[in-house]
Design a protein around this motif. Structure first.
Motif, short mmCIF file in Angstrom:
data_model
loop_
_atom_site.label_atom_id
_atom_site.label_comp_id
_atom_site.label_asym_id
_atom_site.label_seq_id
_atom_site.Cartn_x
_atom_site.Cartn_y
_atom_site.Cartn_z
N GLY A 10 4.45 2.82 9.27
CA GLY A 10 4.21 4.04 8.12
C GLY A 10 5.94 3.53 7.87
O GLY A 10 6.82 4.04 8.15
N SER A 11 5.66 3.87 6.30
CA SER A 11 7.49 3.23 5.50
C SER A 11 8.22 2.61 6.27
O SER A 11 9.52 3.01 5.78
CB SER A 11 7.32 4.81 4.60
N VAL A 12 8.35 1.85 7.13
CA VAL A 12 9.20 0.15 6.66
C VAL A 12 10.65 0.09 6.01
O VAL A 12 9.39 -0.59 5.31
CB VAL A 12 9.05 -0.07 8.87
N GLY A 20 3.68 -2.69 5.24
CA GLY A 20 3.05 -2.63 4.16
C GLY A 20 4.08 -3.39 3.07
O GLY A 20 4.69 -4.43 3.00
N GLY A 21 3.87 -2.41 2.01
CA GLY A 21 4.94 -1.89 0.79
C GLY A 21 6.10 -3.50 0.99
O GLY A 21 6.32 -4.45 0.23
N GLU A 80 0.21 3.66 13.79
CA GLU A 80 0.77 3.93 12.29
C GLU A 80 0.41 5.59 11.59
O GLU A 80 -0.81 5.75 11.65
CB GLU A 80 0.21 3.07 11.35
N LEU A 101 4.83 -3.32 11.88
CA LEU A 101 3.77 -3.56 11.04
C LEU A 101 4.31 -2.58 9.45
O LEU A 101 4.25 -1.79 9.39
CB LEU A 101 2.07 -2.98 11.13
O1 LIG Z 1 -0.06 -2.26 7.45
C1 LIG Z 1 0.67 -1.75 7.36
C2 LIG Z 1 1.06 -0.25 7.17
O2 LIG Z 1 0.14 0.62 6.49
C3 LIG Z 1 2.00 0.90 6.18
O3 LIG Z 1 2.22 0.33 5.03
P1 LIG Z 1 3.53 0.98 4.18
O4 LIG Z 1 4.40 0.06 4.70
O5 LIG Z 1 3.74 0.82 2.90
O6 LIG Z 1 4.15 2.41 4.63
#
Ligand SMILES: O=C[C@H](O)COP(=O)(O)O
Length: 248
Positions: A209-211, A231-232, A164, A229
């Motif tokens: 990372g911003s997937v 997040g948002g 990430e 992986l």
């Molecule tokens: O664990 C997930 C990551 O920190 C990615 O976060 P994101 O998808 O909000 O950029």
């Protein structure tokens, strides 16, 4: 061939009611998926997730490596094991940056989790400064080398890596699929040096990372990217369904 493993990371978000309806909706929609889906939840939601989820694997977002003791606010591996936790995310950049996680604690946690039969999802990744200095591969490979210290080849197979880049987390800036692929490939080459090619070839390497639903297909089409992986975009059921059911 490595199975794609896509985990959502809810970070410090969500509640019980929301999780139950999320699982109901998502699990109905991803029944026939060949992708392994998972959710990393806050401690308070773990038991609900584990009891209610039928398809989705549940992960914790942190753990302490010590067996027990005076560690106010921490949770042990035995405590996670008692509620049947199968995965734990360790070394996330937010924990490294804000809560003192280091390569050494990541290594200790990985060793103890493997002993307990829990899969560590080992996070690594570079800052924007490191990327701009063109030191990404050296940095990330250093993190990996330290994370896998004293871990045998057969135990290494019981781990997952999440690459990430910190500058891409929550920023909307995704690494291009090609850039992410290059780093993941370098991580695999590094694993082949630490262990051998056979071991390196079997370890799942996720990108994070911003997937989101619009970039997942391209990222997943890369040879060395075995999942994500997220997040948002994992917080909304419809987006998470789109991620798991991404177009191949
Ligand atoms: O664990 C997930 C990551 O920190 C990615 O976060 P994101 O998808 O909000 O950029």
């Amino acid at each position: 061939m490595r199975q794609k493993v896509i985990f959502g990371n809810w970070k410090m978000n969500g509640n019980k009611e929301g999780l139950i309806s999320f699982l109901k909706k998502v699990e109905k929609a991803i029944k026939k998926s060949d992708v392994k889906a998972g959710l990393a939840l806050p401690f308070t939601l773990l038991e609900t997730g584990i009891n209610k989820a039928k398809i989705i694997d549940i992960a914790a977002q942190n753990v302490h490596f010590a067996t027990n003791g005076a560690y106010t606010g921490e949770v042990s591996i035995a405590m996670l094991k008692e509620i049947n936790t199968k995965y734990v995310v360790i070394g996330h950049s937010e924990r490294r940056e804000m809560f003192g996680e280091t390569d050494d604690t990541v290594n200790k946690k990985a060793i103890e989790l493997i002993k307990a039969g829990i899969t560590p999802i080992i996070c690594c990744g570079e800052t924007l400064e490191i990327k701009e200095a063109k030191k990404t591969v050296t940095w990330v490979n250093g993190q990996i080398k330290k994370a896998y210290k004293n871990i045998s080849p057969s135990d290494a197979l019981k781990t997952i890596i999440a690459y990430e880049p910190i500058w891409a987390i929550g920023t909307g800036k995704t690494a291009t699929a090609n850039d992410a692929e290059i780093v993941c490939q370098k991580i695999r080459e590094n694993l082949a040096k630490i262990y051998d090619e056979k071991v390196a070839d079997q370890i799942t390497i996720q990108y994070g990372g911003s997937v989101n639903p619009s970039n997942i297909s391209e990222l997943m089409s890369q040879k060395n990217i075995d999942g994500a992986l997220v997040g948002g975009a994992s917080l909304k059921a419809d987006d998470f369904i789109a991620l798991i059911n991404y177009k191949k």
